[in-house]
Design a protein around this motif. Structure first.
Motif, PDB file in Angstrom:
ATOM      1  N   GLN A   1     -25.164   2.388 -34.658  1.00  0.00           N
ATOM      2  CA  GLN A   1     -26.232   3.008 -35.438  1.00  0.00           C
ATOM      3  C   GLN A   1     -26.323   4.493 -35.085  1.00  0.00           C
ATOM      4  O   GLN A   1     -26.068   4.889 -33.947  1.00  0.00           O
ATOM      5  CB  GLN A   1     -27.572   2.341 -35.117  1.00  0.00           C
ATOM      6  N   ILE A   2     -26.723   5.303 -36.042  1.00  0.00           N
ATOM      7  CA  ILE A   2     -26.949   6.719 -35.761  1.00  0.00           C
ATOM      8  C   ILE A   2     -28.079   6.805 -34.759  1.00  0.00           C
ATOM      9  O   ILE A   2     -29.094   6.125 -34.876  1.00  0.00           O
ATOM     10  CB  ILE A   2     -27.272   7.487 -37.047  1.00  0.00           C
ATOM     11  N   GLY A   3     -27.907   7.625 -33.764  1.00  0.00           N
ATOM     12  CA  GLY A   3     -28.893   7.760 -32.705  1.00  0.00           C
ATOM     13  C   GLY A   3     -28.588   6.875 -31.511  1.00  0.00           C
ATOM     14  O   GLY A   3     -29.247   6.971 -30.491  1.00  0.00           O
ATOM     15  N   GLU A   4     -27.568   6.031 -31.609  1.00  0.00           N
ATOM     16  CA  GLU A   4     -27.220   5.130 -30.514  1.00  0.00           C
ATOM     17  C   GLU A   4     -26.565   5.905 -29.379  1.00  0.00           C
ATOM     18  O   GLU A   4     -25.756   6.800 -29.596  1.00  0.00           O
ATOM     19  CB  GLU A   4     -26.265   4.045 -30.999  1.00  0.00           C
ATOM     20  N   ILE A   5     -26.914   5.535 -28.169  1.00  0.00           N
ATOM     21  CA  ILE A   5     -26.306   6.124 -26.979  1.00  0.00           C
ATOM     22  C   ILE A   5     -25.682   4.999 -26.176  1.00  0.00           C
ATOM     23  O   ILE A   5     -26.313   3.975 -25.930  1.00  0.00           O
ATOM     24  CB  ILE A   5     -27.350   6.871 -26.123  1.00  0.00           C
ATOM     25  N   LYS A   6     -24.429   5.193 -25.784  1.00  0.00           N
ATOM     26  CA  LYS A   6     -23.745   4.220 -24.942  1.00  0.00           C
ATOM     27  C   LYS A   6     -23.581   4.847 -23.560  1.00  0.00           C
ATOM     28  O   LYS A   6     -22.869   5.837 -23.401  1.00  0.00           O
ATOM     29  CB  LYS A   6     -22.380   3.861 -25.528  1.00  0.00           C
ATOM     30  N   PHE A   7     -24.255   4.267 -22.591  1.00  0.00           N
ATOM     31  CA  PHE A   7     -24.166   4.758 -21.220  1.00  0.00           C
ATOM     32  C   PHE A   7     -22.999   4.086 -20.503  1.00  0.00           C
ATOM     33  O   PHE A   7     -22.634   2.961 -20.803  1.00  0.00           O
ATOM     34  CB  PHE A   7     -25.480   4.501 -20.471  1.00  0.00           C
ATOM     35  N   ASP A   8     -22.422   4.802 -19.547  1.00  0.00           N
ATOM     36  CA  ASP A   8     -21.279   4.310 -18.777  1.00  0.00           C
ATOM     37  C   ASP A   8     -20.173   3.800 -19.696  1.00  0.00           C
ATOM     38  O   ASP A   8     -19.648   2.707 -19.546  1.00  0.00           O
ATOM     39  CB  ASP A   8     -21.719   3.218 -17.792  1.00  0.00           C
ATOM     40  N   TYR A   9     -19.823   4.647 -20.643  1.00  0.00           N
ATOM     41  CA  TYR A   9     -18.794   4.330 -21.632  1.00  0.00           C
ATOM     42  C   TYR A   9     -17.451   4.268 -20.944  1.00  0.00           C
ATOM     43  O   TYR A   9     -17.053   5.203 -20.254  1.00  0.00           O
ATOM     44  CB  TYR A   9     -18.810   5.421 -22.706  1.00  0.00           C
ATOM     45  N   GLU A  10     -16.745   3.177 -21.081  1.00  0.00           N
ATOM     46  CA  GLU A  10     -15.491   2.997 -20.364  1.00  0.00           C
ATOM     47  C   GLU A  10     -14.250   3.210 -21.221  1.00  0.00           C
ATOM     48  O   GLU A  10     -13.172   3.453 -20.704  1.00  0.00           O
ATOM     49  CB  GLU A  10     -15.452   1.607 -19.734  1.00  0.00           C
ATOM     50  N   ASP A  11     -14.357   3.118 -22.530  1.00  0.00           N
ATOM     51  CA  ASP A  11     -13.197   3.233 -23.407  1.00  0.00           C
ATOM     52  C   ASP A  11     -12.990   4.685 -23.838  1.00  0.00           C
ATOM     53  O   ASP A  11     -13.146   5.028 -24.998  1.00  0.00           O
ATOM     54  CB  ASP A  11     -13.374   2.316 -24.623  1.00  0.00           C
ATOM     55  N   VAL A  12     -12.637   5.540 -22.866  1.00  0.00           N
ATOM     56  CA  VAL A  12     -12.501   6.965 -23.159  1.00  0.00           C
ATOM     57  C   VAL A  12     -11.349   7.266 -24.106  1.00  0.00           C
ATOM     58  O   VAL A  12     -11.294   8.351 -24.677  1.00  0.00           O
ATOM     59  CB  VAL A  12     -12.384   7.825 -21.874  1.00  0.00           C
ATOM     60  N   ASP A  13     -10.458   6.309 -24.312  1.00  0.00           N
ATOM     61  CA  ASP A  13      -9.358   6.517 -25.264  1.00  0.00           C
ATOM     62  C   ASP A  13      -9.885   6.652 -26.694  1.00  0.00           C
ATOM     63  O   ASP A  13      -9.188   7.167 -27.568  1.00  0.00           O
ATOM     64  CB  ASP A  13      -8.352   5.371 -25.190  1.00  0.00           C
ATOM     65  N   GLN A  14     -11.085   6.178 -26.951  1.00  0.00           N
ATOM     66  CA  GLN A  14     -11.697   6.273 -28.274  1.00  0.00           C
ATOM     67  C   GLN A  14     -12.416   7.613 -28.480  1.00  0.00           C
ATOM     68  O   GLN A  14     -12.932   7.878 -29.554  1.00  0.00           O
ATOM     69  CB  GLN A  14     -12.706   5.136 -28.478  1.00  0.00           C
ATOM     70  N   LEU A  15     -12.432   8.436 -27.443  1.00  0.00           N
ATOM     71  CA  LEU A  15     -13.109   9.730 -27.487  1.00  0.00           C
ATOM     72  C   LEU A  15     -12.075  10.858 -27.455  1.00  0.00           C
ATOM     73  O   LEU A  15     -10.916  10.625 -27.132  1.00  0.00           O
ATOM     74  CB  LEU A  15     -14.073   9.839 -26.298  1.00  0.00           C
ATOM     75  N   PRO A  16     -12.476  12.099 -27.765  1.00  0.00           N
ATOM     76  CA  PRO A  16     -11.525  13.217 -27.737  1.00  0.00           C
ATOM     77  C   PRO A  16     -10.873  13.390 -26.360  1.00  0.00           C
ATOM     78  O   PRO A  16     -11.442  13.015 -25.333  1.00  0.00           O
ATOM     79  CB  PRO A  16     -12.386  14.433 -28.083  1.00  0.00           C
ATOM     80  N   GLU A  17      -9.704  13.979 -26.349  1.00  0.00           N
ATOM     81  CA  GLU A  17      -8.942  14.210 -25.125  1.00  0.00           C
ATOM     82  C   GLU A  17      -9.739  15.010 -24.097  1.00  0.00           C
ATOM     83  O   GLU A  17      -9.554  14.843 -22.893  1.00  0.00           O
ATOM     84  CB  GLU A  17      -7.632  14.930 -25.454  1.00  0.00           C
ATOM     85  N   THR A  18     -10.631  15.875 -24.562  1.00  0.00           N
ATOM     86  CA  THR A  18     -11.419  16.694 -23.630  1.00  0.00           C
ATOM     87  C   THR A  18     -12.310  15.846 -22.730  1.00  0.00           C
ATOM     88  O   THR A  18     -12.609  16.240 -21.607  1.00  0.00           O
ATOM     89  CB  THR A  18     -12.273  17.718 -24.395  1.00  0.00           C
ATOM     90  N   VAL A  19     -12.721  14.680 -23.207  1.00  0.00           N
ATOM     91  CA  VAL A  19     -13.530  13.780 -22.376  1.00  0.00           C
ATOM     92  C   VAL A  19     -12.682  13.274 -21.214  1.00  0.00           C
ATOM     93  O   VAL A  19     -13.116  13.282 -20.057  1.00  0.00           O
ATOM     94  CB  VAL A  19     -14.101  12.607 -23.199  1.00  0.00           C
ATOM     95  N   SER A  20     -11.450  12.859 -21.510  1.00  0.00           N
ATOM     96  CA  SER A  20     -10.533  12.406 -20.456  1.00  0.00           C
ATOM     97  C   SER A  20     -10.229  13.533 -19.485  1.00  0.00           C
ATOM     98  O   SER A  20     -10.172  13.321 -18.269  1.00  0.00           O
ATOM     99  CB  SER A  20      -9.225  11.891 -21.060  1.00  0.00           C
ATOM    100  N   THR A  21     -10.047  14.736 -20.015  1.00  0.00           N
ATOM    101  CA  THR A  21      -9.786  15.905 -19.167  1.00  0.00           C
ATOM    102  C   THR A  21     -10.934  16.128 -18.197  1.00  0.00           C
ATOM    103  O   THR A  21     -10.728  16.330 -16.997  1.00  0.00           O
ATOM    104  CB  THR A  21      -9.586  17.167 -20.030  1.00  0.00           C
ATOM    105  N   ALA A  22     -12.163  16.096 -18.709  1.00  0.00           N
ATOM    106  CA  ALA A  22     -13.340  16.306 -17.870  1.00  0.00           C
ATOM    107  C   ALA A  22     -13.457  15.206 -16.817  1.00  0.00           C
ATOM    108  O   ALA A  22     -13.698  15.481 -15.636  1.00  0.00           O
ATOM    109  CB  ALA A  22     -14.596  16.369 -18.727  1.00  0.00           C
TER     110      ALA A  22
END
Length: 146
Positions: A51-72
């Motif tokens: 849902q819009i506005g949803e926050i996922k804490f302790d997100y483990e599937d960083v492959d689904q996020l931009p490469e910059t997240v993995s870099t950080a």
């Protein structure tokens, strides 16, 4: 433990400047924890459960996020800094401020980009909105290459 919220986007030089600002501080790694946050501005996938506005804490599937997240994540962990990743969907400024409150961040470290005054009026500025609405210290860093 001093907690820093690190909201990142897809811009590698900007994220690197943010990391440099955090990892060059005294007390790293023992006295600091970093919470990396990526905010999707709108739904970028067809997952009907999100849902819009949803926050996922302790997100483990960083492959689904931009490469910059993995870099950080990798840079902080390589430096021995306790690090967690969070993901949100919605408008970036309120999401950033909400996560800052939830993780009890002591400080937010944002990356900025050059934008003309007219551009800020037309397109807005996430950094500006966070600075104006935050009740926590905000550090703004700029990358040499924007």
């Amino acid at each position: 433990m001093y907690t820093v919220l690190l909201p990142v986007d897809e811009t590698e030089p900007r994220v690197q400047a943010q990391l440099d600002a955090i990892l060059s501080r005294p007390g790293v790694p023992d006295e600091i924890a970093v919470h990396v946050l990526y905010v999707r501005k709108e739904l970028e996938f067809a997952d009907t459960e999100v849902q819009i506005g949803e926050i996922k804490f302790d997100y483990e599937d960083v492959d689904q996020l931009p490469e910059t997240v993995s870099t950080a994540l990798e840079s902080c962990r390589d430096a021995g800094v306790e690090t967690r990743v969070h993901s949100a969907t919605g408008s970036p400024p309120p999401a950033i401020l909400d996560v800052a409150e939830q993780v009890e961040a002591d400080e937010l470290v944002l990356g900025s980009r050059k934008q003309s005054p007219v551009g800020k009026v037309i397109f807005g500025s996430v950094t500006q909105a966070v600075i104006l609405d935050s009740d926590r210290p905000v550090t703004v860093v700029s990358a040499a290459e924007n």
